[in-house]
Scaffold this active site. Sequence first.
Site, short mmCIF file in Angstrom:
data_model
loop_
_atom_site.label_atom_id
_atom_site.label_comp_id
_atom_site.label_asym_id
_atom_site.label_seq_id
_atom_site.Cartn_x
_atom_site.Cartn_y
_atom_site.Cartn_z
CG ASP A 108 -1.96 -1.06 1.16
OD1 ASP A 108 -2.07 -1.85 2.12
OD2 ASP A 108 -2.63 -1.14 0.12
CG ASP A 123 -7.26 -3.40 -0.14
OD1 ASP A 123 -6.58 -2.47 -0.64
OD2 ASP A 123 -7.03 -3.88 0.98
C1 DX5 Z 1 -6.29 0.48 3.04
C2 DX5 Z 1 -5.42 -0.47 2.28
C3 DX5 Z 1 -5.61 -1.91 2.67
C4 DX5 Z 1 -5.36 -2.20 4.11
C5 DX5 Z 1 -6.03 -3.50 4.45
O1 DX5 Z 1 -6.34 1.69 2.41
O2 DX5 Z 1 -5.64 -0.33 0.91
O3 DX5 Z 1 -4.78 -2.75 1.88
O4 DX5 Z 1 -4.02 -2.29 4.35
O5 DX5 Z 1 -5.93 -3.71 5.80
P1 DX5 Z 1 -7.01 -4.49 6.63
O6 DX5 Z 1 -7.04 -5.89 6.06
O7 DX5 Z 1 -6.44 -4.42 8.02
O8 DX5 Z 1 -8.30 -3.79 6.50
#
Ligand code: DX5
Length: 220
Positions: free
Chosen positions: A32, A173
């Site tokens: 990310d 995601d």
């Molecule tokens: C948020 C990101 C995600 C995040 C997912 O903006 O794009 O990839 O890291 O994390 P979790 O699985 O903890 O929601």
Amino acid sequence: MIAPSVLAADYARLGEHVREAEEAGARWFQLDVMDGRFVPNLAAGLPVAKALRASTEAFIDAHLMVHEPGRFLAAFADAGADLITIHQEASLHLHRDLVEIRQLGCRSGVAINPATPAETIGEVLHLVDLVLVMTVNPGFGGQRFIESALPKLDRVRDMAEARGLAGLRLQVDGGVDVETAPRAAEAGADVLIAGSAVFRGTGSVAQNFRALEASVATHV
Ligand code: DX5
């Protein structure tokens, strides 16, 4: 497929955390990238991208939550990304940026936020290998899953089929865990990004990853 997002990993032990997930079966990792403008947070620039590339041969998916992402495409391709995903809401020249990603030798992806209709990407579906339907508002890990985003997967699939684009991958995601992952798979997602559930879950990284895989095993 469950793909860990390294945003939730311990950056002081990034290589180790990635290896643990890989030993448990992970074949795809998401990085990310946040610019503090398109999203209200800062995360992972090129040095982290290179460190991730140096720690694994697995598939690396760079998710650019960056305003005007066209400025950074070549740099992330050079840093070893296999796939570069940009946001429909952040690119002034989406068609041009997606063409450039493929010209750089990477797979291309387009992401839409929870409030963005699926129909906004209809004109560029032939330029992408993957569509990311965000199930949280981007910018932070550990957020609650937005269920209302799921029906967009069907609409994207229908648009793709109407254009004869059978091989398009659908990704979700944000907020993916053993409760929400089966629902996302049921709704048509083939790649499920999980950060906190893998790296900050109750068990070890390997146990958490396997539990997520088991939760969607009936959809594989
Ligand atoms: C948020 C990101 C995600 C995040 C997912 O903006 O794009 O990839 O890291 O994390 P979790 O699985 O903890 O929601």
